[in-house]
Design a protein around this motif. Structure first.
Motif, PDB file in Angstrom:
ATOM      1  N   ALA A   1       4.087  -9.414  -4.574  1.00  0.00           N
ATOM      2  CA  ALA A   1       3.007  -9.658  -5.521  1.00  0.00           C
ATOM      3  C   ALA A   1       2.346  -8.392  -6.053  1.00  0.00           C
ATOM      4  CB  ALA A   1       1.971 -10.576  -4.880  1.00  0.00           C
ATOM      5  N   GLY A   2       1.876  -7.550  -5.145  1.00  0.00           N
ATOM      6  CA  GLY A   2       1.035  -6.454  -5.604  1.00  0.00           C
ATOM      7  C   GLY A   2       1.728  -5.127  -5.820  1.00  0.00           C
ATOM      8  N   ILE A   3       3.031  -5.133  -5.743  1.00  0.00           N
ATOM      9  CA  ILE A   3       3.746  -3.856  -5.776  1.00  0.00           C
ATOM     10  C   ILE A   3       3.678  -3.193  -7.146  1.00  0.00           C
ATOM     11  CG2 ILE A   3       6.084  -2.916  -5.755  1.00  0.00           C
ATOM     12  CD1 ILE A   3       6.605  -4.403  -3.259  1.00  0.00           C
ATOM     13  N   THR A   4       3.427  -1.887  -7.107  1.00  0.00           N
ATOM     14  CA  THR A   4       3.423  -1.098  -8.336  1.00  0.00           C
ATOM     15  C   THR A   4       4.237   0.169  -8.095  1.00  0.00           C
ATOM     16  OG1 THR A   4       1.494   0.135  -7.636  1.00  0.00           O
ATOM     17  CG2 THR A   4       1.084  -1.870  -8.926  1.00  0.00           C
ATOM     18  N   LYS A   5       4.580   0.841  -9.182  1.00  0.00           N
ATOM     19  CA  LYS A   5       5.251   2.134  -9.049  1.00  0.00           C
ATOM     20  C   LYS A   5       4.437   3.060  -8.156  1.00  0.00           C
ATOM     21  CE  LYS A   5       8.479   3.408 -12.602  1.00  0.00           C
ATOM     22  NZ  LYS A   5       9.072   2.169 -13.092  1.00  0.00           N
ATOM     23  N   GLN A   6       3.093   3.018  -8.341  1.00  0.00           N
ATOM     24  CA  GLN A   6       2.219   3.878  -7.546  1.00  0.00           C
ATOM     25  C   GLN A   6       2.334   3.573  -6.053  1.00  0.00           C
ATOM     26  OE1 GLN A   6       1.365   2.485 -10.499  1.00  0.00           O
ATOM     27  NE2 GLN A   6       1.590   4.474 -11.490  1.00  0.00           N
TER      28      GLN A   6
ATOM     29  N   GLN B   1      11.029 -16.295 -14.183  1.00  0.00           N
ATOM     30  CA  GLN B   1      10.230 -15.834 -13.033  1.00  0.00           C
ATOM     31  C   GLN B   1      10.665 -14.414 -12.651  1.00  0.00           C
ATOM     32  OE1 GLN B   1      11.646 -19.485 -10.838  1.00  0.00           O
ATOM     33  NE2 GLN B   1       9.640 -19.235  -9.886  1.00  0.00           N
ATOM     34  N   ASP B   2      10.005 -13.827 -11.646  1.00  0.00           N
ATOM     35  CA  ASP B   2      10.459 -12.551 -11.099  1.00  0.00           C
ATOM     36  C   ASP B   2      11.888 -12.691 -10.574  1.00  0.00           C
ATOM     37  OD1 ASP B   2       8.015 -11.395 -11.595  1.00  0.00           O
ATOM     38  OD2 ASP B   2       7.311 -11.514  -9.514  1.00  0.00           O
TER      39      ASP B   2
ATOM     40  N   SER C   1       4.592   6.577  -0.967  1.00  0.00           N
ATOM     41  CA  SER C   1       5.251   6.694   0.329  1.00  0.00           C
ATOM     42  C   SER C   1       6.472   7.581   0.226  1.00  0.00           C
ATOM     43  CB  SER C   1       5.642   5.291   0.807  1.00  0.00           C
ATOM     44  OG  SER C   1       6.770   5.339   1.652  1.00  0.00           O
ATOM     45  N   ALA C   2       6.620   8.504   1.169  1.00  0.00           N
ATOM     46  CA  ALA C   2       7.800   9.379   1.179  1.00  0.00           C
ATOM     47  C   ALA C   2       9.071   8.558   1.336  1.00  0.00           C
ATOM     48  CB  ALA C   2       7.693  10.395   2.316  1.00  0.00           C
ATOM     49  N   LEU C   3       8.955   7.376   1.945  1.00  0.00           N
ATOM     50  CA  LEU C   3      10.115   6.509   2.137  1.00  0.00           C
ATOM     51  C   LEU C   3      10.232   5.449   1.048  1.00  0.00           C
ATOM     52  CD1 LEU C   3      10.230   5.891   6.004  1.00  0.00           C
ATOM     53  CD2 LEU C   3      11.751   7.313   4.621  1.00  0.00           C
ATOM     54  N   TYR C   4       9.403   5.536   0.023  1.00  0.00           N
ATOM     55  CA  TYR C   4       9.380   4.536  -1.053  1.00  0.00           C
ATOM     56  C   TYR C   4       9.151   3.124  -0.511  1.00  0.00           C
ATOM     57  CZ  TYR C   4      11.417   8.239  -3.971  1.00  0.00           C
ATOM     58  OH  TYR C   4      11.647   9.410  -4.637  1.00  0.00           O
ATOM     59  N   CYS C   5       8.317   3.053   0.546  1.00  0.00           N
ATOM     60  CA  CYS C   5       8.020   1.767   1.160  1.00  0.00           C
ATOM     61  C   CYS C   5       6.538   1.453   0.929  1.00  0.00           C
ATOM     62  CB  CYS C   5       8.321   1.807   2.656  1.00  0.00           C
ATOM     63  SG  CYS C   5       7.853   0.281   3.476  1.00  0.00           S
ATOM     64  N   PRO C   6       6.243   0.434   0.143  1.00  0.00           N
ATOM     65  CA  PRO C   6       4.843   0.167  -0.212  1.00  0.00           C
ATOM     66  C   PRO C   6       3.980  -0.309   0.951  1.00  0.00           C
ATOM     67  CG  PRO C   6       6.299  -1.529  -1.125  1.00  0.00           C
ATOM     68  CD  PRO C   6       7.172  -0.509  -0.492  1.00  0.00           C
ATOM     69  N   ASP C   7       4.607  -0.633   2.084  1.00  0.00           N
ATOM     70  CA  ASP C   7       3.842  -1.059   3.262  1.00  0.00           C
ATOM     71  C   ASP C   7       3.670   0.160   4.178  1.00  0.00           C
ATOM     72  OD1 ASP C   7       3.075  -1.889   5.801  1.00  0.00           O
ATOM     73  OD2 ASP C   7       4.320  -3.688   5.794  1.00  0.00           O
ATOM     74  N   ALA C   8       2.480   0.762   4.141  1.00  0.00           N
ATOM     75  CA  ALA C   8       2.265   2.051   4.807  1.00  0.00           C
ATOM     76  C   ALA C   8       2.481   1.965   6.319  1.00  0.00           C
ATOM     77  CB  ALA C   8       0.850   2.566   4.510  1.00  0.00           C
ATOM     78  N   ARG C   9       2.077   0.838   6.916  1.00  0.00           N
ATOM     79  CA  ARG C   9       2.223   0.714   8.364  1.00  0.00           C
ATOM     80  C   ARG C   9       3.692   0.666   8.766  1.00  0.00           C
ATOM     81  NH1 ARG C   9      -1.610  -3.533  11.369  1.00  0.00           N
ATOM     82  NH2 ARG C   9       0.018  -4.956  10.737  1.00  0.00           N
ATOM     83  N   ALA C  10       4.443  -0.149   8.033  1.00  0.00           N
ATOM     84  CA  ALA C  10       5.877  -0.207   8.317  1.00  0.00           C
ATOM     85  C   ALA C  10       6.514   1.157   8.081  1.00  0.00           C
ATOM     86  CB  ALA C  10       6.534  -1.273   7.438  1.00  0.00           C
TER      87      ALA C  10
END
Lengths: 357, 357, 357, 357
Positions: free
Chosen positions: B171-176, B289-290, B181-190
């Motif tokens: 849902a909330g993913i953006t290029k930013q 849809q997406d 993330s250095a790993l291109y992972c939008p979930d910082a904890r993971a």
């Protein structure tokens, strides 16, 4: 470019709607001099016939193939082979109620959006019936492959979460062990559990998905074209072009994403590869080992249960898709998966002939 | 037919070896009048650059793209766009030891079997370096898509079995949120857990696989060509044509095989689809849809650990692939997956223009 | 589909504009293991060089080819061969005056109508300069053909209505007899008359057309694909794709339309065909005889004489195309015709490999 | 790749042999929503029917077309259109004598050399009968063109050296003026002379060649794809793919080779082009003027006169091809030329839709 052609040397174009006059396939690029008769093709079509399992559709789909061209005195001539399957069942009245309403999970809505109109008789071109033409063409491809020592087998690997024994699976599988089972599952114990699960879900008015595994034996090393037409890329497209398939994997597949390189790499020795995590393909080119693929199929979307949907004008509707449908796309999709892998491999086998002078 | 071309209207041919003079792409079929400059492409290439993460290769891969044709006064002219990437690093000496030996898990053996000879310098055409040309071409495709209101995002979904939060994901993913993330992972904890796991495996001399998710937003309903060139079939081929990918799934993917139809079907209401199990594609055609896809990547096969293999004469050898390699193909493969989906979607967007008069 | 690719197995894509940074060709599908060096290609390019004849353009077109990929240790690897020709002469100022005006007989107007904009520097992609990339690729095709015992020769058959002796022509022609002539015309007497005519027309500020004959020796029977990809159909397209060509004929060509069947049919005897009215092709497939084709070229449209035309806004203009142009497209187009026939034949030679198992 | 497909967007595959069960065409890529019925196609087929002229074949070729798919409720659906023509005349006995002998001027020898075997019943795939499928498909293409305001006309321009009046020809020609003539020649006086010449040659047991002119009106500027798929290159291939055609020219054609640039260039004024030497195509792209092409056809090779030939074993034979053959391929080839130009133009019209965003 309109997408009804598969292959670049062994090139198949299919045509036909579910409830039109007929459907068929034209094969352009089959080598000359191959022995071919209608019975070679009929055998494959018969395996796709409904009515083998409790949950199977009672529709009349007695497909008799006719070869209209490209074969003379029992041999292919090198010119296009036209295969014809007449539709016995053209009753469009049975589908009148679908004229204005989009069935959930089907292509009704997307065809309408794409073309501005649609053939609503039983799904038209988007019907699973279209795959009969693939099976017919695939049987010709299988003869090309047989002439080159390659055999392709497909079988039911899982239904509704019940898996066949992974150990037993690949090594000892034969056409006999597959077709001995009404579900085309060579693991008899798993097959029994699958049938039980199917019967239960059918009683609920619901349907189930499953997994088909495809195995190609005797494929020489060297097939596949870098970089975009990798053998696995083309096999993935071949399988994913079957309407029901939502995921495809090769060899150890998705599982490799959680593993280490030392676990995944297949070491080589003088006797060959020590294992086959790669599924017989490295860098998009066959290694000479067995090629192993899996196609994950969604449940058939036609349910006896009421479902929410809309009509062409966007108004809400509730739909119950009556009657004559299978409760699982397996085992009928198994010969389709086999056919698609045959088509892809026959194409790559012929393409390889031009790689060296 | 030799496999280095992708697409039928927006048509890309790539060329070049890992340690040759250069590599590049020729795009034939980009519409005329599109604003395009080298910086549009450079931005995408920079995201594929090594050196962002602890386990990343220290090789010099400073790719500077040059547009040699097809753009005049800042606009595409409709003629072929030739993109050039010179190879800074052509040291073939570093690979002399690989002249006669096949690295496990690489294409060394299969290329040799296919062609009867091979360019052994760093994998030649089979090197991951080939994907730089894809990223360059994909950036042009992304501009075509942007002009049509379509955006494609790719990101790290899992590494070594550690998954990003599935809820947070789409849902909330953006290029930013991705490139933060250095790993291109939008979930910082993971992402933090993935980095830890990567560091550990690197210390072992081993490597890890992972999962890339690709999301296309704004895609109109109606893209995709039945029956063989289904949108999902072509996207599967696009992703599986990346050397590292061993499985591809769309929407709920493999999971649907264990589910019931009533769980999988996406009901429709006046407000649109109620959910998106289908991943934005029904019967091979986009729903509006997406579009959601996942590519499962194997661990990089170049290990610092000793491995069993053979040489060109079939004699047993032990090999330790020294040095300058990444320990995971993610995040560098993320922009490649994004590029391939852009190429496929741009092609289908243009193909759709000829479907109605 | 955008038209810059030729061939289906031996597949060439060219790119580049007259006054852009460079132009080039990518060959995908060249068999592996063929000896190939830059000098093989340079030789062919040198034959296309201007400056051999009195009426020839004094522009700097010193083409040096670079092989950027697909060749390793002197042999083709089976991967794409990228050929690069940098443009020495990028002076766009010389063409400023053409920015808004359409030269009669050129593609200026049609490119503008097709794409909505155009690269007006020296004709851009529509320039004869584009054919340099074809000659480069054709030289690689010629090596494939040589390995199969096939030789292609092209030569000047007529200029401005002056014809070479038809009798002398085919039988004894060699590369030497062709290149001994500045006009690439193996009939020295006709060549002298052509040069005189050319000099006169040049003094008038005008230009001349001519005829190229192409001869393929050693071509085995059986090449060509019925029904649309007939060998003659593909050769016709190959030649007609050269901007200057307005008619193509095979064997006795247009003349057969006024003859009787008994005159045109080539009788067969134990010793082979008695004559070759067919030009080496029957029903679109090679007979094993010499293949003989002729391409009719229009006069170069760039004249020193004033011509009526219009500008982008449709306003009337008078244009005098100054200076540095040839007064006849022959002999420079001769190697281009040869290259196109080489490309077509190499493709069909490789296609034939997949016709029988 | 095996050559039985034409076009890249409007894509036609034909199949079938002269004396097999049937022949047909599959059209993939016809836009959705076009009104289409069997009568649209039948009309075109009827124009190809034999029996109109004194020298015409008395064979039963009553072709009735069936549309098997791709049309629903009178409109094209965007899915493949399958057209079927059953062969009434399958008497293979009439051809038994040709089993082992190669007819001069026919494809008998070359098919045998290509494939290693051949269907000897009436020429098999190489028979002129194959063109019926092209005419059927061409009628669909004509409907696409009509929807875009483009009309294609073909007519007899010359037979046996007797030419229709060149002045009268292009301007006032209509479908009516063509079909009023049994020879499809809009110049009645020339037609009478042609009929006389045909009757005489037929009495001699011989045959004649001729010239077909094709005219496309209403074609917008901008169709055609540089550089290899030039409009004229593709039209040349389209016409040369008809077995009987040995030369093709566009506009002033071969004549330009003997002219000066100042004579050939078509000056432009505010009112448009002053003349049409170019035949409506510049640099491979349509100018918006009439497109004018000519196809030069050889005499039918089946003669009642004895001819020298050989059999499959290479032994000398004398052959007299009995009976039921036309004495000139015109007028029956006229609708075939028209069909091929329709197919090519429909394809380029659709291709142009993807050139600009």
């Amino acid at each position: 470019m309109a997408g009804n052609t598969f292959g670049s040397v062994f090139c198949v174009t299919t045509w036909g709607e579910s409830h039109g006059a007929a459907l068929g396939a034209v094969i352009d690029g089959c080598p000359a001099g191959l022995a071919l008769g209608e019975s070679d093709i009929q055998q494959a079509l018969d395996r796709r016939k409904p009515g083998r399992t409790p949950g199977a559709t009672p529709r009349a789909e007695e497909d008799r193939v006719k070869i209209l061209s490209g074969v003379f005195e029992g041999k292919t001539t090198g010119t296009p082979i036209s295969l014809l399957l007449c539709n016995a069942d053209q009753r469009q009245s049975a589908y009148e109620e679908l004229r204005d309403v989009f069935r959930p999970g089907h292509g009704d809505y997307t065809y309408f959006k794409k073309y501005g109109l649609r053939d609503w008789r039983g799904g038209g071109r988007a019907s699973g019936r279209e795959t009969a033409a693939r099976v017919a063409a695939g049987a010709v491809a299988a003869k090309v492959l047989a002439a080159e020592g390659i055999e392709v087998l497909a079988y039911t690997k899982a239904i509704g979460g019940i898996w066949a024994d992974p150990e037993a699976a690949v090594a000892g599988i034969t056409k006999q062990s597959i077709y001995a089972s009404a579900l085309y599952c060579p693991d008899a114990r798993a097959a029994a559990a699958m049938e039980e699960r199917l019967a239960q879900v059918r009683r609920e008015g619901d349907t189930l998905g499953g997994v088909v595994e495809i195995l190609a034996r005797g494929c020489p090393a060297g097939l596949g074209e870098p970089v975009f037409d990798k053998l696995d890329a083309s096999l993935a497209a071949a399988l994913m072009s079957i309407g029901t398939v939502k995921a495809v994997e090769i060899g150890d597949g998705a599982a490799v994403a959680a593993k280490k390189g030392s676990e995944v790499n297949d070491p080589m020795t003088e006797a060959g590869f020590e294992k086959n995590s790669a599924g017989g393909i490295l860098a998009g080119i066959s290694t000479g080992q067995d090629i192993v693929l899996r196609a994950y199929c969604k449940p058939i979307p036609s349910l006896s249960l009421p479902q929410k949907t809309v009509d062409s004008a966007g108004r809400p509707r509730t739909i119950t898709v009556a009657g004559r449908h299978d409760s699982c796309v397996l085992p009928r999709i198994v010969p389709v998966c086999e056919a698609m892998v045959c088509l892809a491999l026959a194409d790559f086998r012929l393409r390889q002939k031009a790689v060296r002078l």
